[in-house]
Design an enzyme around this catalytic site. Structure first.
Site, PDB file in Angstrom:
ATOM      1  N   GLU A 121       0.823  -1.222   0.000  1.00 38.94           N
ATOM      2  CA  GLU A 121       0.000   0.000   0.000  1.00 38.94           C
ATOM      3  C   GLU A 121       0.850   1.261   0.000  1.00 38.94           C
ATOM      4  O   GLU A 121       0.504   2.269  -0.623  1.00 38.94           O
ATOM      5  CB  GLU A 121      -0.915  -0.016   1.235  1.00 38.94           C
ATOM      6  CG  GLU A 121      -1.878   1.142   1.309  1.00 38.94           C
ATOM      7  CD  GLU A 121      -2.884   1.140   0.175  1.00 38.94           C
ATOM      8  OE1 GLU A 121      -3.783   0.302   0.176  1.00 38.94           O
ATOM      9  OE2 GLU A 121      -2.761   1.998  -0.734  1.00 38.94           O
ATOM     10  N   GLY A 126       2.089   7.376  -0.910  1.00 39.24           N
ATOM     11  CA  GLY A 126       2.314   7.404   0.541  1.00 39.24           C
ATOM     12  C   GLY A 126       1.135   7.018   1.405  1.00 39.24           C
ATOM     13  O   GLY A 126       0.811   5.839   1.547  1.00 39.24           O
ATOM     14  N   ILE A 128      -2.120   7.656   1.005  1.00 39.48           N
ATOM     15  CA  ILE A 128      -3.449   7.489   0.381  1.00 39.48           C
ATOM     16  C   ILE A 128      -3.686   6.004   0.100  1.00 39.48           C
ATOM     17  O   ILE A 128      -2.861   5.368  -0.553  1.00 39.48           O
ATOM     18  CB  ILE A 128      -3.541   8.264  -0.958  1.00 39.48           C
ATOM     19  CG1 ILE A 128      -3.196   9.744  -0.759  1.00 39.48           C
ATOM     20  CG2 ILE A 128      -4.910   8.094  -1.588  1.00 39.48           C
ATOM     21  CD1 ILE A 128      -3.145  10.546  -2.070  1.00 39.48           C
ATOM     22  N   ASP A 193       9.951   8.457 -10.967  1.00 36.53           N
ATOM     23  CA  ASP A 193       9.290   8.020  -9.731  1.00 36.53           C
ATOM     24  C   ASP A 193       7.780   7.869  -9.980  1.00 36.53           C
ATOM     25  O   ASP A 193       7.177   6.854  -9.607  1.00 36.53           O
ATOM     26  CB  ASP A 193       9.564   9.054  -8.628  1.00 36.53           C
ATOM     27  CG  ASP A 193       8.791   8.761  -7.368  1.00 36.53           C
ATOM     28  OD1 ASP A 193       9.182   7.831  -6.644  1.00 36.53           O
ATOM     29  OD2 ASP A 193       7.785   9.456  -7.101  1.00 36.53           O
ATOM     30  N   LYS A 197       5.170   4.338 -10.033  1.00 36.80           N
ATOM     31  CA  LYS A 197       3.894   4.205  -9.322  1.00 36.80           C
ATOM     32  C   LYS A 197       2.754   3.929 -10.311  1.00 36.80           C
ATOM     33  O   LYS A 197       1.862   3.125 -10.041  1.00 36.80           O
ATOM     34  CB  LYS A 197       3.616   5.479  -8.531  1.00 36.80           C
ATOM     35  CG  LYS A 197       4.652   5.730  -7.433  1.00 36.80           C
ATOM     36  CD  LYS A 197       4.530   7.154  -6.907  1.00 36.80           C
ATOM     37  CE  LYS A 197       5.589   7.477  -5.881  1.00 36.80           C
ATOM     38  NZ  LYS A 197       5.663   8.912  -5.572  1.00 36.80           N
ATOM     39  N   GLY A 294       6.556  11.203   3.140  1.00 37.99           N
ATOM     40  CA  GLY A 294       6.783  11.579   4.541  1.00 37.99           C
ATOM     41  C   GLY A 294       6.726  10.335   5.404  1.00 37.99           C
ATOM     42  O   GLY A 294       5.978   9.395   5.105  1.00 37.99           O
TER      43      GLY A 294
HETATM   44  N1  NAP Z   1      10.437   8.593   2.577  1.00 37.82           N
HETATM   45  C1  NAP Z   1       9.236   8.610   2.025  1.00 37.82           C
HETATM   46  O1  NAP Z   1       8.488   9.572   2.162  1.00 37.82           O
HETATM   47  C2  NAP Z   1       8.756   7.409   1.234  1.00 37.82           C
HETATM   48  C3  NAP Z   1       7.452   7.423   0.716  1.00 37.82           C
HETATM   49  C4  NAP Z   1       6.975   6.317  -0.003  1.00 37.82           C
HETATM   50  C5  NAP Z   1       7.821   5.236  -0.193  1.00 37.82           C
HETATM   51  N2  NAP Z   1       9.092   5.263   0.289  1.00 37.82           N
HETATM   52  C6  NAP Z   1       9.944   4.098   0.055  1.00 37.82           C
HETATM   53  O2  NAP Z   1      10.270   3.520   1.309  1.00 37.82           O
HETATM   54  C7  NAP Z   1      11.565   2.937   1.234  1.00 37.82           C
HETATM   55  C8  NAP Z   1      12.435   3.510   2.369  1.00 37.82           C
HETATM   56  O3  NAP Z   1      12.536   4.921   2.209  1.00 37.82           O
HETATM   57  P1  NAP Z   1      13.165   5.848   3.345  1.00 37.82           P
HETATM   58  O4  NAP Z   1      12.868   7.245   2.925  1.00 37.82           O
HETATM   59  O5  NAP Z   1      12.744   5.393   4.683  1.00 37.82           O
HETATM   60  O6  NAP Z   1      14.717   5.564   3.134  1.00 37.82           O
HETATM   61  P2  NAP Z   1      15.919   5.953   4.105  1.00 37.82           P
HETATM   62  O7  NAP Z   1      15.505   7.003   5.076  1.00 37.82           O
HETATM   63  O8  NAP Z   1      17.086   6.192   3.238  1.00 37.82           O
HETATM   64  O9  NAP Z   1      16.168   4.614   4.974  1.00 37.82           O
HETATM   65  C9  NAP Z   1      16.721   3.458   4.402  1.00 37.82           C
HETATM   66  C10 NAP Z   1      17.039   2.487   5.520  1.00 37.82           C
HETATM   67  O10 NAP Z   1      17.542   1.284   4.937  1.00 37.82           O
HETATM   68  C11 NAP Z   1      18.861   1.039   5.424  1.00 37.82           C
HETATM   69  N3  NAP Z   1      19.621   0.491   4.286  1.00 37.82           N
HETATM   70  C12 NAP Z   1      19.831   1.051   3.087  1.00 37.82           C
HETATM   71  N4  NAP Z   1      20.571   0.248   2.296  1.00 37.82           N
HETATM   72  C13 NAP Z   1      20.843  -0.850   3.050  1.00 37.82           C
HETATM   73  C14 NAP Z   1      21.584  -2.026   2.815  1.00 37.82           C
HETATM   74  N5  NAP Z   1      22.168  -2.248   1.644  1.00 37.82           N
HETATM   75  N6  NAP Z   1      21.658  -2.941   3.814  1.00 37.82           N
HETATM   76  C15 NAP Z   1      21.045  -2.718   5.002  1.00 37.82           C
HETATM   77  N7  NAP Z   1      20.336  -1.632   5.274  1.00 37.82           N
HETATM   78  C16 NAP Z   1      20.237  -0.699   4.310  1.00 37.82           C
HETATM   79  C17 NAP Z   1      19.404   2.366   5.913  1.00 37.82           C
HETATM   80  O11 NAP Z   1      20.400   2.150   6.868  1.00 37.82           O
HETATM   81  P3  NAP Z   1      21.080   3.393   7.644  1.00 37.82           P
HETATM   82  O12 NAP Z   1      20.037   3.853   8.627  1.00 37.82           O
HETATM   83  O13 NAP Z   1      22.276   2.811   8.312  1.00 37.82           O
HETATM   84  O14 NAP Z   1      21.406   4.416   6.611  1.00 37.82           O
HETATM   85  C18 NAP Z   1      18.133   2.997   6.480  1.00 37.82           C
HETATM   86  O15 NAP Z   1      17.895   2.508   7.772  1.00 37.82           O
HETATM   87  C19 NAP Z   1      12.076   3.228  -0.170  1.00 37.82           C
HETATM   88  O16 NAP Z   1      11.800   2.125  -1.009  1.00 37.82           O
HETATM   89  C20 NAP Z   1      11.261   4.424  -0.599  1.00 37.82           C
HETATM   90  O17 NAP Z   1      11.115   4.515  -2.003  1.00 37.82           O
HETATM   91  C21 NAP Z   1       9.571   6.325   1.003  1.00 37.82           C
END
Ligand code: NAP
Length: 420
Positions: A121, A126, A128, A193, A197, A294
């Site tokens: 989802e 995000g 929605i 991006d 989606k 977010g």
């Molecule tokens: N942020 C948003 O608003 C949002 C919205 C919709 C979807 N998403 C999706 O949600 C996912 C996560 O996004 P995020 O914004 O939370 O990313 P993020 O803040 O960059 O967090 C990524 C996490 O994964 C860990 N990580 C990255 N590469 C790794 C690896 N090779 N091995 C082990 N751990 C690893 C990082 O470790 P460290 O903490 O040590 O750096 C961190 O804890 C993505 O697929 C993104 O597209 C995000």
């Protein structure tokens, strides 16, 4: 129910936080307590305030017999795919927010499920609940179209460029300053991006197995003040749209900036917010609005999937139990039809409009409206602004190529699609 978080960044830490803060409510809704047993991070040395241990080897989660659900929130394609394959091989339920991974591997993953629940989802828009709307709420309908603003970075920039008449570069700098755009923004402003989606939504609506290279993707790069002024004057606003449109048995999928009537619902989605219109053949138009990114908003969707799994709900991953929508296939990029807006910077002399009109007519394109504007800085040049009736993408592209070669044309012509 025990979960392992692979990735404890923006979204992962918000999942942990909400599971703690809304613990009693979530347990009441899920029918059981949801506990995080451990998390995987890249930088194990960094100090974090978390109520569970963090490790670096994801297999300690995917192979842990105590863990029921693996929640992949690390991002990237190949490494995340390995994590999820390992989780499924160990018969875990899986949740992911990873649209990039799903844009390429959703059908591969569907084959690997073997009955395991799979929630995503959070991967589109995000907070929605658009995946549930398409899979469940609108299940009775043939989907005629999906039209969405599903990239908050682009929408923020366009909103600011139009409201404050700031340049593309200024808007980008603002978005980066506010944390709405990445240091490398090319993925968002290039349309990729949103395309990821859109591909996920197209699978749910039509069972179309398309990849990013198969569809039309255009970013914000070429917008200018003149286009924004024209849009304003003629009652349009410019939005970056992700569109799936069914005509007969063909569905066109595309992401591009478009002139949108100011009166439409989608024109009213401003700033970083997302909005999606879905038209079903029985229900008519439905509309979904909310935060598209977010930590907390995205975690809200991840936890909705956790609750569904805890309740034992089981829906087909891509929304179809067998077969698809029935012979629906992807339209070729060249066959996409739209109305177009063209801006051509020309030497201000007699016969110019007639020559351009002739090129358009030779390519089966008829003109709807024409306007001429003197170029402020260079008086002997003028901007010719034209809108067309419905035409084919292949024809407009050929016409644009021919117009660019005309001697009196001073810079490559600009084309924007008009949303109809
Ligand atoms: N942020 C948003 O608003 C949002 C919205 C919709 C979807 N998403 C999706 O949600 C996912 C996560 O996004 P995020 O914004 O939370 O990313 P993020 O803040 O960059 O967090 C990524 C996490 O994964 C860990 N990580 C990255 N590469 C790794 C690896 N090779 N091995 C082990 N751990 C690893 C990082 O470790 P460290 O903490 O040590 O750096 C961190 O804890 C993505 O697929 C993104 O597209 C995000």
């Amino acid at each position: 129910m025990n979960i392992g978080l692979v990735g404890v960044g923006t979204v992962g830490s918000a999942v942990a936080d909400i599971l703690e803060k809304n613990k009693a409510l979530i347990a009441a809704r899920a029918g059981k307590e949801i506990r995080i047993l451990k998390g995987v991070v890249k930088n194990i040395a960094r100090k974090r305030e978390l109520p569970f241990p963090v490790i670096s080897n994801y297999k300690e989660i995917t192979e842990d017999k105590e863990i029921d659900v693996v929640v992949e929130l690390m991002g990237g394609v190949d490494a995340a795919y390995d994590v999820i394959k390992s989780a499924l091989a160990n018969k875990k339920a899986v949740i992911t927010a990873n649209k990039a991974l799903l844009a390429y591997h959703r059908y591969d993953l569907q084959k690997l499920l073997n009955g395991a629940p799979f929630g995503f989802e959070a991967s589109v828009a995000g907070g929605i609940p658009i995946i549930r709307a398409l899979k469940e709420g609108l299940g009775a309908n043939h989907i005629e179209s999906i039209k969405g603003i599903i990239n908050g970075t682009c929408n923020y920039m366009l909103t600011r460029m139009q409201a404050k008449r700031i340049t593309f570069d200024q808007a980008l700098k603002e978005a980066q300053g506010l944390g709405y755009a990445e240091a490398d923004p090319s993925f968002d402003i290039g349309g990729f991006d949103a395309a990821h989606k859109l591909l996920i939504l197209a699978s749910l609506a039509y069972d179309i197995d398309a990849k990013p290279d198969d569809i039309l993707i255009e970013g914000l790069g070429h917008l200018s003040d003149e286009d924004i002024e024209f849009a304003e004057e003629f009652g349009y606003t410019i939005k970056s749209l992700a569109i799936a449109k069914k005509v007969g048995s063909k569905v066109s999928l595309r992401v591009h900036p478009a002139l949108v009537s100011k009166k439409s619902m989608i024109a009213k989605i401003d700033g970083v917010m997302n909005g999606i219109s879905v038209v079903g053949d029985k229900v008519g138009e439905t509309f979904y609005y909310g935060p598209g990114a977010g930590g907390e908003a995205t975690a809200s969707s991840v936890i909705a999937d956790l609750i569904a799994i805890a309740r034992g709900e089981q829906t087909p991953m891509l929304g179809f139990s067998s077969g698809g929508e029935g012979g629906i296939t992807l339209a070729k990029k060249d066959d996409i039809e739209s109305k177009y807006y063209l801006r051509v910077l020309v030497e201000d002399m007699a016969g110019v409009l007639a020559r351009i009109a002739q090129v358009l007519a030779n390519n089966n394109i008829s003109i709807d409206t024409v306007l001429q504007r003197k170029k402020r800085v260079q008086k002997e040049w003028a901007n010719l602004l034209l809108s067309t009736h419905i035409a084919r993408e292949t024809d407009i592209n050929e016409a644009m190529r021919e117009i660019a070669t005309l001697g009196f044309v001073k810079s490559p012509p600009v084309m924007l699609r008009i949303d109809v």
